[in-house]
Write a protein that holds these residues in place. Sequence first.
Motif, PDB file in Angstrom:
ATOM      1  N   GLU A  48      -1.850  21.548  -5.400  1.00 45.78           N
ATOM      2  CA  GLU A  48      -0.755  21.154  -4.704  1.00 45.78           C
ATOM      3  C   GLU A  48      -1.308  19.565  -4.114  1.00 45.78           C
ATOM      4  O   GLU A  48      -0.659  18.573  -3.732  1.00 45.78           O
ATOM      5  N   GLN A  49      -2.904  19.490  -3.639  1.00 43.45           N
ATOM      6  CA  GLN A  49      -3.132  18.102  -3.318  1.00 43.45           C
ATOM      7  C   GLN A  49      -3.050  17.035  -4.394  1.00 43.45           C
ATOM      8  O   GLN A  49      -2.690  16.017  -4.340  1.00 43.45           O
ATOM      9  N   GLN A  52       0.133  15.252  -5.273  1.00 40.57           N
ATOM     10  CA  GLN A  52       0.397  14.205  -4.273  1.00 40.57           C
ATOM     11  C   GLN A  52      -0.265  12.783  -4.537  1.00 40.57           C
ATOM     12  O   GLN A  52       0.047  11.912  -3.883  1.00 40.57           O
ATOM     13  N   ASP A  54      -1.965   9.306  -6.030  1.00 39.40           N
ATOM     14  CA  ASP A  54      -1.745   8.403  -6.820  1.00 39.40           C
ATOM     15  C   ASP A  54      -2.568   7.534  -7.222  1.00 39.40           C
ATOM     16  O   ASP A  54      -3.222   6.502  -6.818  1.00 39.40           O
ATOM     17  N   LYS A  59      -0.627  13.181 -14.314  1.00 41.20           N
ATOM     18  CA  LYS A  59       0.590  13.646 -13.104  1.00 41.20           C
ATOM     19  C   LYS A  59       0.891  14.760 -13.455  1.00 41.20           C
ATOM     20  O   LYS A  59       1.293  15.186 -14.372  1.00 41.20           O
ATOM     21  N   GLN A 112      -9.941  12.813   0.503  1.00 39.67           N
ATOM     22  CA  GLN A 112      -8.832  13.994   0.851  1.00 39.67           C
ATOM     23  C   GLN A 112      -9.444  14.872   1.804  1.00 39.67           C
ATOM     24  O   GLN A 112     -10.680  15.110   1.909  1.00 39.67           O
TER      25      GLN A 112
END
Length: 346
Positions: A48-49, A52, A54, A59, A112
Amino acid sequence: MKQGKISDYVNPIPIKITDDKAIFKVEKLVPTPYIERVLPLEYAPLYEQLAQLDTAIPKIVCLEKSDRLTVVEEYITSPRLDQYLENHQLTSTEIHDLICQLLDVLEVLHKQTPLIIHRDIKPENIFYDGQKLILADFDIARNTQEEADRDTHILGSLGYAAPEQFGFSQSGPASDFYAVGVLMNVLYTGSLPSVNLYQGPERAIIEKATHINSQKRYQSAQEFKDAITDLGRSSWRLPGFRSHQPARMLMATCGYLLMLFSSFNMEAKGNSAVDRFLLRLSFFMILFMIVLFACNYRNIKDTCLFHSSKSKFVRFCGIIISYLLVATVLTTALAALSVAISSFGL
């Protein structure tokens, strides 16, 4: 004859329409390949991280959770780095660029909350087309846990995995930098540092990145990139002075003075003092260029003939031929200068 379906053809554009018929230009709907991973549910927070972010990773198209986690991500068409290396010999400049691209990805992962540690950086998990890098395969990646003193699962690729990944302590950003250091050595030598440590200017970077003590490695991607950038600046220093080691610098100084002494004390035949000076200068430059080529000054070997060949013998022949060409041009230029000076009666 194999039959298709009308639904396989889309985007109709009219070409000709009459009362009894119609002709359209259509396009065939080509399926796009994706990668599907079925993983334990414990991977859900990590993916899930990743979904998000970029940055240069595959992807993530969708996530589905039931009794298992299903991840669908883009299919990368570029070759893996290990496949690319089978047919390409990277120059030092290309290696620096590749490593910095990889560090850019790690910088995003390590920033992150909680941190994402890849833990399996190796050529098989990197896609590279000669320009762009994509870091893939997060199947053994993990989030750091402040209260943990070691990894729950002992995982990693032998040779690339840092010591702490084998149960000594918790893996962190420095664990990924360890693998980057190993990769850097492999790109230069084709071998792990434990087998054949690279002897060029990047050796100090590789040694620091792969230090057994994680606290003595690079602590951030930016620090690692700065070391590579600083190496580029220091590459203007003459061979023997790039290491900042007093013993090597002293030996280099003695070597350069010996070349100067030998060159300008040799017996030189010429019609004038200028001719004799230029002849001695030519001899010194030929000796000096041997040092530059032998020490790969400013990555000069990357500009030699056949530098991209996979054959070491062919690359060696290219270096010799390139040296002889440069030496010929240099001596010819000095000879022409001597003639020009003589013509002016100097």
